[in-house]
Design an enzyme around this catalytic site. Structure first.
Site: not given
Ligand code: SF4
Length: 235
Positions: A28, A105, A123
């Site tokens: 990520e 996020y 996102d």
């Protein structure tokens, strides 16, 4: 509909083969500002070298910065190292945003994909689909939405003809203005920073040989240190 579409069309991504929170965190953070195709080989190399948070925590910041070269936005690498150091010393915090470089996020993505938390990571792709369909999706749809946004519900010309949500989507068939382009890398200060960091990652150098403004900015971010007019990676 969406989930059966995903069953037939899911992208084969290496971080989907694990639920290890550290591996998901690495993916990520790399994906925050780098494209999927460029991330895949770098993610695999990173995990080959540092397979656990403890292994990464034991590495030197200099090695981490060198390994990150080419991915861009180098502070991410340093923050990942700091996060690993925190995890190795104290375990995973309940609130993942306490980790350096982890915003809402990324916390939601690690929470959902690794820890099974009931939270939808939103996102750009997911937000676009929610806005166009006017629908709030369940956390279980996260991966499907990401693939739909990346391959079908595209920013400018969505491929509504092959979209599993088309029957219910009020935006079906619309076209959108081109997105604002990301500012040019060529000739930018970002490029000067990246070039300077690459030189220092090769070997330490006298300050006088380098771009002073770039060095000052890199030093503020902890990516280099300057001692007696010599610039080096942090030890
Ligand atoms: S029908 Fe078109 S606009 Fe609506 S979600 Fe599907 S691809 Fe996006």
């Amino acid at each position: 509909m969406l989930l059966s579409w995903f069953g037939a069309n899911a992208r084969d991504l290496p971080w989907r083969k694990t639920r290890d929170p550290y591996a998901i965190l690495v993916s990520e953070v790399m994906l925050q500002q780098t494209q999927v195709e460029r991330v895949i080989p770098r993610y695999l190399a990173w995990l080959g070298r540092w397979p656990t948070a403890a292994a990464l925590a034991a590495a030197s910041p200099a090695d981490v910065i060198r390994e990150w070269q080419g991915l861009g936005y180098n502070r991410r690498g340093l923050n990942l190292h700091r996060a690993a150091t925190h995890i190795a010393a104290h375990g995973w915090p309940d609130d993942l945003t306490e980790l350096p470089g982890v915003g809402p996020y990324t916390a939601a993505a690690v929470g959902n994909f690794a820890l099974g938390r009931d939270v939808l990571p939103v996102d750009t792709n997911v937000r676009r689909i929610e806005e166009r369909t006017g629908h709030d999706f369940e956390p279980a749809a996260a991966q499907a939405l990401m693939d739909l946004g990346a391959t079908v519900c595209l920013a400018r010309v969505p491929r509504c003809g092959v979209c599993p949500l088309a029957a219910l989507c009020p935006s079906r068939g619309r076209r959108y203005e081109p997105l604002r382009k990301q500012s040019r890398f060529e000739g930018s200060f970002r490029q000067r920073r990246a070039h300077t960091l690459r030189l220092v990652a090769d070997q330490e150098r006298p300050l006088s040989e380098l771009d002073g403004e770039a060095v000052a900015s890199l030093a503020r971010d902890g990516l280099v240190r300057v001692e007696s007019d010599v610039v080096a990676l942090p030890s």
